[in-house]
Write a protein that holds these residues in place. Structure first.
Motif, PDB file in Angstrom:
ATOM      1  N   GLN A  12      13.047  25.911  -8.280  1.00 20.97           N
ATOM      2  CA  GLN A  12      11.932  25.146  -7.729  1.00 20.97           C
ATOM      3  C   GLN A  12      12.166  24.713  -6.287  1.00 20.97           C
ATOM      4  OE1 GLN A  12      11.012  21.145  -9.328  1.00 20.97           O
ATOM      5  NE2 GLN A  12       8.987  21.964  -9.802  1.00 20.97           N
ATOM      6  N   SER A  13      13.386  24.294  -5.973  1.00 20.83           N
ATOM      7  CA  SER A  13      13.653  23.814  -4.617  1.00 20.83           C
ATOM      8  C   SER A  13      13.471  24.914  -3.581  1.00 20.83           C
ATOM      9  CB  SER A  13      15.064  23.234  -4.525  1.00 20.83           C
ATOM     10  OG  SER A  13      16.034  24.214  -4.856  1.00 20.83           O
ATOM     11  N   ALA A  17      10.816  25.024  -0.533  1.00 15.89           N
ATOM     12  CA  ALA A  17      11.242  25.267   0.843  1.00 15.89           C
ATOM     13  C   ALA A  17      10.443  26.407   1.460  1.00 15.89           C
ATOM     14  CB  ALA A  17      12.738  25.583   0.878  1.00 15.89           C
ATOM     15  N   ALA A  18      10.218  27.466   0.670  1.00 14.83           N
ATOM     16  CA  ALA A  18       9.435  28.597   1.177  1.00 14.83           C
ATOM     17  C   ALA A  18       8.004  28.166   1.488  1.00 14.83           C
ATOM     18  CB  ALA A  18       9.431  29.724   0.146  1.00 14.83           C
ATOM     19  N   ALA A  19       7.416  27.353   0.617  1.00  9.28           N
ATOM     20  CA  ALA A  19       6.058  26.853   0.853  1.00  9.28           C
ATOM     21  C   ALA A  19       6.010  25.995   2.114  1.00  9.28           C
ATOM     22  CB  ALA A  19       5.587  26.050  -0.357  1.00  9.28           C
ATOM     23  N   MET A  20       7.067  25.220   2.331  1.00  7.49           N
ATOM     24  CA  MET A  20       7.136  24.365   3.514  1.00  7.49           C
ATOM     25  C   MET A  20       7.191  25.198   4.788  1.00  7.49           C
ATOM     26  SD  MET A  20       9.660  21.091   3.691  1.00  7.49           S
ATOM     27  CE  MET A  20       9.015  20.475   2.117  1.00  7.49           C
ATOM     28  N   LEU A  21       7.971  26.270   4.769  1.00  9.23           N
ATOM     29  CA  LEU A  21       8.069  27.141   5.941  1.00  9.23           C
ATOM     30  C   LEU A  21       6.741  27.826   6.225  1.00  9.23           C
ATOM     31  CD1 LEU A  21      11.587  28.715   5.270  1.00  9.23           C
ATOM     32  CD2 LEU A  21      11.007  26.977   6.970  1.00  9.23           C
ATOM     33  N   ARG A  22       6.050  28.240   5.170  1.00 13.99           N
ATOM     34  CA  ARG A  22       4.719  28.845   5.359  1.00 13.99           C
ATOM     35  C   ARG A  22       3.753  27.834   5.970  1.00 13.99           C
ATOM     36  NH1 ARG A  22       5.694  30.887  -0.058  1.00 13.99           N
ATOM     37  NH2 ARG A  22       6.347  33.082   0.043  1.00 13.99           N
ATOM     38  N   LEU A  23       3.836  26.594   5.529  1.00 13.79           N
ATOM     39  CA  LEU A  23       2.971  25.549   6.073  1.00 13.79           C
ATOM     40  C   LEU A  23       3.227  25.359   7.559  1.00 13.79           C
ATOM     41  CD1 LEU A  23       0.962  23.164   5.642  1.00 13.79           C
ATOM     42  CD2 LEU A  23       2.968  21.740   5.158  1.00 13.79           C
ATOM     43  N   LEU A  24       4.503  25.283   7.949  1.00  8.79           N
ATOM     44  CA  LEU A  24       4.855  25.072   9.345  1.00  8.79           C
ATOM     45  C   LEU A  24       4.468  26.256  10.231  1.00  8.79           C
ATOM     46  CD1 LEU A  24       8.382  23.413   8.955  1.00  8.79           C
ATOM     47  CD2 LEU A  24       6.202  22.293   9.459  1.00  8.79           C
ATOM     48  N   VAL A  36       3.266  16.995   5.593  1.00  5.44           N
ATOM     49  CA  VAL A  36       3.963  18.007   4.793  1.00  5.44           C
ATOM     50  C   VAL A  36       3.922  17.631   3.323  1.00  5.44           C
ATOM     51  CG1 VAL A  36       6.198  19.066   4.309  1.00  5.44           C
ATOM     52  CG2 VAL A  36       5.470  18.730   6.678  1.00  5.44           C
ATOM     53  N   ALA A  37       4.257  16.377   3.034  1.00  6.64           N
ATOM     54  CA  ALA A  37       4.278  15.920   1.643  1.00  6.64           C
ATOM     55  C   ALA A  37       2.892  16.023   1.008  1.00  6.64           C
ATOM     56  CB  ALA A  37       4.791  14.486   1.576  1.00  6.64           C
ATOM     57  N   ALA A  38       1.862  15.577   1.726  1.00  6.20           N
ATOM     58  CA  ALA A  38       0.499  15.603   1.181  1.00  6.20           C
ATOM     59  C   ALA A  38       0.015  17.032   0.983  1.00  6.20           C
ATOM     60  CB  ALA A  38      -0.436  14.848   2.110  1.00  6.20           C
ATOM     61  N   SER A  39       0.319  17.912   1.927  1.00  8.16           N
ATOM     62  CA  SER A  39      -0.157  19.303   1.839  1.00  8.16           C
ATOM     63  C   SER A  39       0.441  20.023   0.641  1.00  8.16           C
ATOM     64  CB  SER A  39       0.212  20.060   3.120  1.00  8.16           C
ATOM     65  OG  SER A  39      -0.439  19.520   4.241  1.00  8.16           O
ATOM     66  N   LEU A  40       1.686  19.674   0.293  1.00 13.77           N
ATOM     67  CA  LEU A  40       2.377  20.383  -0.795  1.00 13.77           C
ATOM     68  C   LEU A  40       2.391  19.582  -2.095  1.00 13.77           C
ATOM     69  CD1 LEU A  40       5.418  21.829   1.185  1.00 13.77           C
ATOM     70  CD2 LEU A  40       3.217  22.908   0.713  1.00 13.77           C
ATOM     71  N   GLY A  41       1.792  18.374  -2.071  1.00  9.01           N
ATOM     72  CA  GLY A  41       1.756  17.560  -3.275  1.00  9.01           C
ATOM     73  C   GLY A  41       3.122  17.065  -3.703  1.00  9.01           C
ATOM     74  N   LEU A  42       3.965  16.715  -2.727  1.00 11.72           N
ATOM     75  CA  LEU A  42       5.333  16.280  -3.014  1.00 11.72           C
ATOM     76  C   LEU A  42       5.515  14.811  -2.648  1.00 11.72           C
ATOM     77  CD1 LEU A  42       7.373  19.263  -1.489  1.00 11.72           C
ATOM     78  CD2 LEU A  42       6.874  18.870  -3.904  1.00 11.72           C
ATOM     79  N   PRO A  43       6.390  14.118  -3.335  1.00 12.44           N
ATOM     80  CA  PRO A  43       6.768  12.776  -2.891  1.00 12.44           C
ATOM     81  C   PRO A  43       7.421  12.863  -1.517  1.00 12.44           C
ATOM     82  CG  PRO A  43       7.517  13.178  -5.135  1.00 12.44           C
ATOM     83  CD  PRO A  43       7.076  14.503  -4.590  1.00 12.44           C
ATOM     84  N   LYS A  44       7.254  11.822  -0.712  1.00 12.35           N
ATOM     85  CA  LYS A  44       7.819  11.850   0.636  1.00 12.35           C
ATOM     86  C   LYS A  44       9.339  12.043   0.601  1.00 12.35           C
ATOM     87  CE  LYS A  44       4.428   9.220   3.314  1.00 12.35           C
ATOM     88  NZ  LYS A  44       4.230   8.013   4.168  1.00 12.35           N
ATOM     89  N   GLY A  45      10.002  11.424  -0.361  1.00 11.48           N
ATOM     90  CA  GLY A  45      11.447  11.538  -0.451  1.00 11.48           C
ATOM     91  C   GLY A  45      11.897  12.968  -0.699  1.00 11.48           C
ATOM     92  N   THR A  46      11.171  13.655  -1.586  1.00 12.35           N
ATOM     93  CA  THR A  46      11.508  15.053  -1.879  1.00 12.35           C
ATOM     94  C   THR A  46      11.264  15.936  -0.666  1.00 12.35           C
ATOM     95  OG1 THR A  46      10.930  14.753  -4.204  1.00 12.35           O
ATOM     96  CG2 THR A  46      10.979  17.014  -3.379  1.00 12.35           C
ATOM     97  N   ALA A  47      10.106  15.734  -0.022  1.00  8.67           N
ATOM     98  CA  ALA A  47       9.776  16.521   1.166  1.00  8.67           C
ATOM     99  C   ALA A  47      10.797  16.282   2.273  1.00  8.67           C
ATOM    100  CB  ALA A  47       8.372  16.167   1.648  1.00  8.67           C
ATOM    101  N   HIS A  48      11.193  15.033   2.440  1.00  6.74           N
ATOM    102  CA  HIS A  48      12.154  14.706   3.492  1.00  6.74           C
ATOM    103  C   HIS A  48      13.508  15.362   3.225  1.00  6.74           C
ATOM    104  CE1 HIS A  48      14.968  11.975   5.761  1.00  6.74           C
ATOM    105  NE2 HIS A  48      14.105  12.310   6.691  1.00  6.74           N
ATOM    106  N   GLY A  49      13.933  15.380   1.965  1.00  8.23           N
ATOM    107  CA  GLY A  49      15.203  16.004   1.614  1.00  8.23           C
ATOM    108  C   GLY A  49      15.207  17.494   1.911  1.00  8.23           C
ATOM    109  N   ILE A  50      14.106  18.177   1.595  1.00 10.48           N
ATOM    110  CA  ILE A  50      14.023  19.613   1.862  1.00 10.48           C
ATOM    111  C   ILE A  50      13.986  19.875   3.369  1.00 10.48           C
ATOM    112  CG2 ILE A  50      12.607  21.685   1.575  1.00 10.48           C
ATOM    113  CD1 ILE A  50      11.694  20.523  -1.117  1.00 10.48           C
ATOM    114  N   LEU A  51      13.219  19.056   4.088  1.00  7.02           N
ATOM    115  CA  LEU A  51      13.139  19.228   5.533  1.00  7.02           C
ATOM    116  C   LEU A  51      14.501  19.019   6.197  1.00  7.02           C
ATOM    117  CD1 LEU A  51       9.750  17.450   6.281  1.00  7.02           C
ATOM    118  CD2 LEU A  51      10.277  19.852   6.765  1.00  7.02           C
TER     119      LEU A  51
END
Length: 258
Positions: A12-13, A17-24, A36-51
């Motif tokens: 899943q992680s 990450a791949a979805a995040m790169l496509r978004l950027l 980023v978090a809102a676009s991918l439906g992720l908690p801010k903490g999770t999005a921040h960790g991946i970023l």
């Protein structure tokens, strides 16, 4: 308990990450953490960790003033490498076709990829025999003319190859690091390479380096065919064919510099 033979499912992680790169890669290319978090439906903490993880490997950069994220230099370099292979192919088309017509043999253009020669372009022999398109094929570095060219002009790649086991593919395959190094020295002195039944019985090839501006070798172009058509009775490459291959390589190198 998971059995040894079970194939693991998606991670899943990595998917996130791949979805995040496509978004950027979309639109302006810069997004804040909340976006980023809102676009991918992720908690801010999770999005921040991946970023932060992507940032550590330079796949993502963060603007120091705005705090917004964008694609990083390392990821852009990977994309550029892909484009370089395609540019090499596009700049080589006319010369590869002409070489096939003059030599009467199939023509390949190869680059190094993951410890092998990746065929990025292939022109069929100009005859009516059954042939198979070879684009995407992976050829051994130590047993082909294409591979010897790439090894001869890349000291790190050559050293890494000589440290690995050199697989015997035919009775003529080079299988010792010392023998390979001697051959690579000859390639550098001559400016071209050949193989005679080192990769496939009854087959031979001749290849020469393609250089980018500045002289860096970025690929190899060559011909392949039956031994009796590529070589003389002593299994030496025919001079006329060597000249044709070398001329094509030089022409493509000039095209890359234009």
């Amino acid at each position: 308990m998971v059995s040894v033979g079970t194939v693991p499912g998606p991670i899943q992680s990595i998917e996130r990450a791949a979805a995040m790169l496509r978004l950027l890669a979309r639109g302006s290319g810069e997004y804040g953490l909340a976006e980023v978090a809102a676009s991918l439906g992720l908690p801010k903490g999770t999005a921040h960790g991946i970023l932060r993880t992507l940032q550590r490997v330079a796949f993502v950069e963060q603007d120091e003033e705005t705090g917004r994220y964008r694609l990083g230099a390392a990821l852009l370099h990977l994309g550029t490498s892909y484009l370089d292979a395609n540019e090499l192919r596009s700049r080589s088309l006319n010369w590869a076709d002409a070489l096939a017509a003059r030599s009467g043999q199939e023509v390949r253009i190869g680059v190094h990829h993951d410890g092998a020669v990746l065929v990025v372009h292939h022109v069929f022999r100009p005859d009516d025999t059954m042939q198979t398109l070879g684009i995407g094929a992976m050829l051994p570095l130590h047993a082909t003319a294409f591979g010897k060219v790439l090894l001869a002009y890349d000291a790190d790649l050559s050293a890494a190859t000589r440290r690995r086991e050199l697989t015997s593919l035919t009775r003529r395959t080079i299988v010792t690091p010392q023998s390979l190094e001697r051959v690579l020295t000859q390639v550098r002195a001559a400016g071209w390479a050949n193989d005679a039944e080192e990769y496939l019985p009854g087959e031979a090839s001749i290849a020469a380096p393609i250089r980018a501006p500045g002289g860096l070798v970025v690929g190899a172009i060559g011909i392949s065919g039956s031994v009796d058509r590529i070589c003389d009775s002593a299994s030496r490459a025919k001079p006329a064919l060597v000249s044709q291959v070398a001329s094509a390589a030089e022409a493509i190198s000039r095209a890359l510099s234009d």
